[in-house]
Design an enzyme around this catalytic site. Structure first.
Site, PDB file in Angstrom:
ATOM      1  N   SER A   1       0.827  -1.206   0.000  1.00  0.00           N
ATOM      2  CA  SER A   1       0.000   0.000   0.000  1.00  0.00           C
ATOM      3  C   SER A   1       0.869   1.269   0.000  1.00  0.00           C
ATOM      4  O   SER A   1       1.760   1.407  -0.841  1.00  0.00           O
ATOM      5  CB  SER A   1      -0.963  -0.063   1.189  1.00  0.00           C
ATOM      6  OG  SER A   1      -1.954   0.912   1.062  1.00  0.00           O
TER       7      SER A   1
ATOM      8  N   ASP B   1      -9.726  -3.316  -5.668  1.00  0.00           N
ATOM      9  CA  ASP B   1      -9.325  -4.246  -4.595  1.00  0.00           C
ATOM     10  C   ASP B   1      -9.999  -3.880  -3.277  1.00  0.00           C
ATOM     11  O   ASP B   1      -9.555  -4.271  -2.206  1.00  0.00           O
ATOM     12  CB  ASP B   1      -7.803  -4.293  -4.455  1.00  0.00           C
ATOM     13  CG  ASP B   1      -7.213  -3.004  -3.882  1.00  0.00           C
ATOM     14  OD1 ASP B   1      -7.967  -2.030  -3.644  1.00  0.00           O
ATOM     15  OD2 ASP B   1      -5.985  -2.973  -3.662  1.00  0.00           O
TER      16      ASP B   1
ATOM     17  N   HIS C   1      -7.522  -5.244  -0.723  1.00  0.00           N
ATOM     18  CA  HIS C   1      -6.335  -4.432  -0.464  1.00  0.00           C
ATOM     19  C   HIS C   1      -5.679  -4.812   0.867  1.00  0.00           C
ATOM     20  O   HIS C   1      -4.481  -5.014   0.943  1.00  0.00           O
ATOM     21  CB  HIS C   1      -6.781  -2.965  -0.435  1.00  0.00           C
ATOM     22  CG  HIS C   1      -5.660  -1.986  -0.420  1.00  0.00           C
ATOM     23  ND1 HIS C   1      -4.970  -1.635  -1.548  1.00  0.00           N
ATOM     24  CD2 HIS C   1      -5.105  -1.279   0.599  1.00  0.00           C
ATOM     25  CE1 HIS C   1      -4.033  -0.746  -1.237  1.00  0.00           C
ATOM     26  NE2 HIS C   1      -4.097  -0.521   0.058  1.00  0.00           N
TER      27      HIS C   1
END
Ligand SMILES: *[C@@H]1O[C@H](CO)[C@@H](O)[C@H](O)[C@H]1NC(C)=O
Ligand SMILES: *[C@@H]1O[C@H](CO)[C@@H](O)[C@H](O)[C@H]1NC(C)=O
Ligand SMILES: *[C@@H]1O[C@H](CO)[C@@H](O)[C@H](O)[C@H]1NC(C)=O
Ligand SMILES: *[C@@H]1O[C@H](CO)[C@@H](O)[C@H](O)[C@H]1NC(C)=O
Length: 436
Positions: free
Chosen positions: A212, A378, A414
Site C-alpha cells: 500500500s 481491490d 487491499h
C-alpha cells in the site's frame, strides 16, 4: 519408519512437478534445514507496510501550549507513544489531544510542513521489520505481520537479514524541486540501511517488499536514487497493492469524511478530519485526470466534481485559504507523471472486489455519511487506476528489457493481500523466485 521414508520420497517426486519457486517454498518446511546454511542463499529483505502501521512518538517542550489542560499531561516528561494504541488514547481521554499533537502546520516561508509549536516527533524502530503494528487488536495479521512470520519461518532474522523502514505517516514525498526536510532525511536513512544490509550479507543486493502506501514510498525512494546505485544494491521490488500515483477514489472521500485508515469507533465520525487535512499525505493519491477524466467523482444535487475540480471541491468542504496553499503548491495532480523503478519488479494486486467509484452527498452537505457507488478494484484502489499505472511501469521496463511482472489476484482485498492464504502463497513464491 520405512513407511515414512517412502512417503518422503513420494512427496519429493510430487514437489518436482510444481513450479520451482513454489516448490522451494513448500520444501523449505519448518526446521527441516539448518537455518545457518539456508540463510547463505538469501538476499536481505527490507519491508514496509501501509499507512496505519508505523508508530509515532512525541515529546512536548515548554513551547507547547495545550488547548485543553489534559493535553499538557506529558509536557516536559520525555518521549511517549502518540500513535501506537487506539485503546490507550480512548482510555486516557486523549483523542482530541492526539488530534492536536499529530496535526502539521504548512509553513509558506519554507514551503514545507512542520509540527505544532512545542511538539517534537520521531518514528521509533527505524531499520526493524518490527517497526509496524496495527493500532488495535481487530487485525492481528495486518501490517505484514503474517508475511513477516512466513519469512522468519524460512530463516530470515530481524536486524541480520530482515529489516524495516517505518515512516512518518503524516508527510508525503515531495514532487521534484519541492523541499521536504522529513523526506530528505528519510530517504537518506533508507539508502544507508540498504547499504548496511547489503554489506552485512556478503554485498548481496536487497529485496524490498512494500504494501500500500509503504509500496508507494519504496517506489519513490528507488526513483530518488541514481540508476547505477539501484543496479548495485537492489535485487527486486515486490509491490503489494501499492497506492498508485494515478489515484483512487477513497483518497478523495477521506477528505470529506475523515481518514478511514485512522479511525476510532468511540469518536464522532468527523473527529479527525481537520487533523487529516493538515497532513501532506492526505493530498497524495487523489484520483488523477489521466485515469478519471471528467467523470463525476463527487455528486451533489446542484453540482458534480471531477478530477479537474479539486480547488472548488476543497473550498466547498471548508478548506481555508491557508489549507489550500499546500494543495495548490504541492500536489495538484493534473500533470502527474509515472516513473518506473527500472529494477526487476513484481506488482501484485487484487481485483474483482466492490470498490468506491463515486460518492453522493446529495444535499451538498459533506458532513453526513455519503452514499457510495461501487465499481471494480481491490476494495480500496480502483481497478482502472491500477491498470493504467501498472501498464505504464511495464511499458517503461519493456523498453529497457527489465523484468516487470504484474500478478492479478481475483477477489483478494487491499488489506488482505498479505494475509489471505492463497495470495500469501503467491507472494511467498514470488519472493523466493526473486531470491534465486
Ligand atoms: C549503517 O551503518 C553505520 C556504520 O555502522 C551506522 O553508523 C549507521 O547508523 C547505519 N545506518 C542504518 C540506517 O542502519
Ligand atoms: C452529476 O452526475 C450524475 C451522474 O453522472 C448525473 O446524472 C447528473 O446529471 C450530474 N449532475 C449535474 C448537476 O451535473
Ligand atoms: C506537464 O508535463 C509536461 C511533460 O513533463 C510538460 O511539457 C508540460 O509543460 C507540463 N504542463 C504543465 C501545465 O505543467
Ligand atoms: C470471485 O467472487 C465472485 C463473486 O463472489 C465469484 O463469482 C467468482 O467465482 C470469484 N472468482 C474466483 C476466481 O474466485
Amino acid at each position: 519408519m520405512a513407511m515414512n521414508t517412502v512417503f518422503v520420497r513420494l512427496l519429493q517426486l510430487l514437489l518436482l512437478l510444481l513450479p520451482p519457486s513454489l516448490r522451494d517454498y513448500l520444501w523449505a518446511a519448518p526446521s527441516d534445514h539448518g537455518v545457518g546454511q539456508k540463510l547463505q542463499v538469501y538476499h536481505p529483505i527490507i519491508m514496509s507496510a501501509g499507512i496505519s502501521c508505523p508508530v509515532l512518538e512525541a515529546r512536548l517542550t515548554d513551547a507547547y501550549t495545550p488547548s485543553l489542560p489534559r493535553c499538557g499531561a506529558f509536557k516536559g516528561k520525555g518521549w511517549f507513544p502518540l500513535w501506537n494504541s487506539k485503546q490507550d488514547l480512548v482510555d486516557h481521554d486523549y483523542v482530541s489531544c492526539f488530534e492536536e499533537q499529530m496535526s502539521l502546520v504548512f509553513d509558506p516561508v519554507t514551503n514545507d510542513y512542520r509540527n505544532q509549536p512545542g511538539v517534537e516527533t520521531r518514528v521509533p524502530d527505524f531499520g526493524s521489520a518490527y517497526g509496524f503494528s496495527y493500532k488495535d487488536d481487530s487485525c492481528p495479521f495486518c501490517c505484514n505481520i503474517k508475511l513477516r512470520n512466513e519469512l522468519e519461518a524460512l530463516g530470515y532474522r530481524d536486524g541480520d537479514t530482515l529489516f524495516g523502514v517505518p515512516y512518518d505517516i503524516r508527510h508525503a514525498p515531495p514532487r521534484p524541486g519541492q523541499p521536504s526536510e522529513v523526506y530528505s532525511d528519510y530517504f537518506a536513512r533508507v539508502k544507508d540501511l540498504v547499504q548496511n544490509a547489503s554489506a552485512k550479507n556478503g554485498n548481496k543486493p536487497v529485496i524490498f517488499i512494500g504494501h500500500s502506501f509503504g509500496g508507494k514510498l519504496i517506489l519513490d525512494f528507488v526513483n530518488s536514487t541514481p540508476l547505477s546505485w539501484r543496479k548495485q544494491f537492489i535485487k527486486h521490488l515486490v509491490l503489494l497493492s501499492p497506492t498508485p500515483p494515478t489515484g483512487f477514489l477513497e483518497a478523495l472521500k477521506n477528505l470529506a469524511s475523515g481518514p478511514s485508515c485512522i479511525h476510532f469507533d468511540a469518536a464522532p465520525h468527523l473527529a479527525l478530519r481537520t487533523m487529516w487535512w493538515s497532513f501532506a499525505s492526505s493530498l497524495l493519491s487523489l484520483p488523477s485526470p489521466t485515469v478519471f477524466t471528467h467523470e463525476p467523482l463527487i455528486i451533489t444535487k446542484h453540482r458534480n466534481y471531477s478530477a479537474y475540480d479539486y480547488p472548488d471541491f476543497l473550498v466547498a468542504l471548508g478548506f481555508s485559504m491557508k489549507g489550500m496553499l499546500p494543495f495548490t503548491k504541492w500536489v495538484f495532480p493534473t500533470n502527474m507523471s509515472v516513473e518506473a523503478p527500472m529494477v526487476p519488479t513484481t506488482y501484485l494486486s487484487g481485483f474483482g472486489v466492490q470498490t468506491i467509484n463515486q460518492v453522493v452527498f446529495w444535499d451538498g452537505n459533506f458532513d453526513v455519511y455519503p452514499e457510495n457507488v461501487y465499481g471494480n478494484g481491490d476494495g480500496v484502489v480502483n481497478w482502472n487506476s491500477v491498470l493504467v499505472f501498472a501498464n505504464e511501469l511495464k511499458r517503461q521496463h519493456c523498453l529497457k528489457n527489465i523484468l516487470f511482472k504484474f500478478i492479478k489476484i481475483p477477489n483478494v482485498t487491499h488489506g488482505e493481500i498479505a494475509i489471505q492464504d492463497n495470495s500469501l502463497k503467491i507472494i511467498m513464491a514470488e519472493i523466493l523466485e526473486a531470491n534465486s
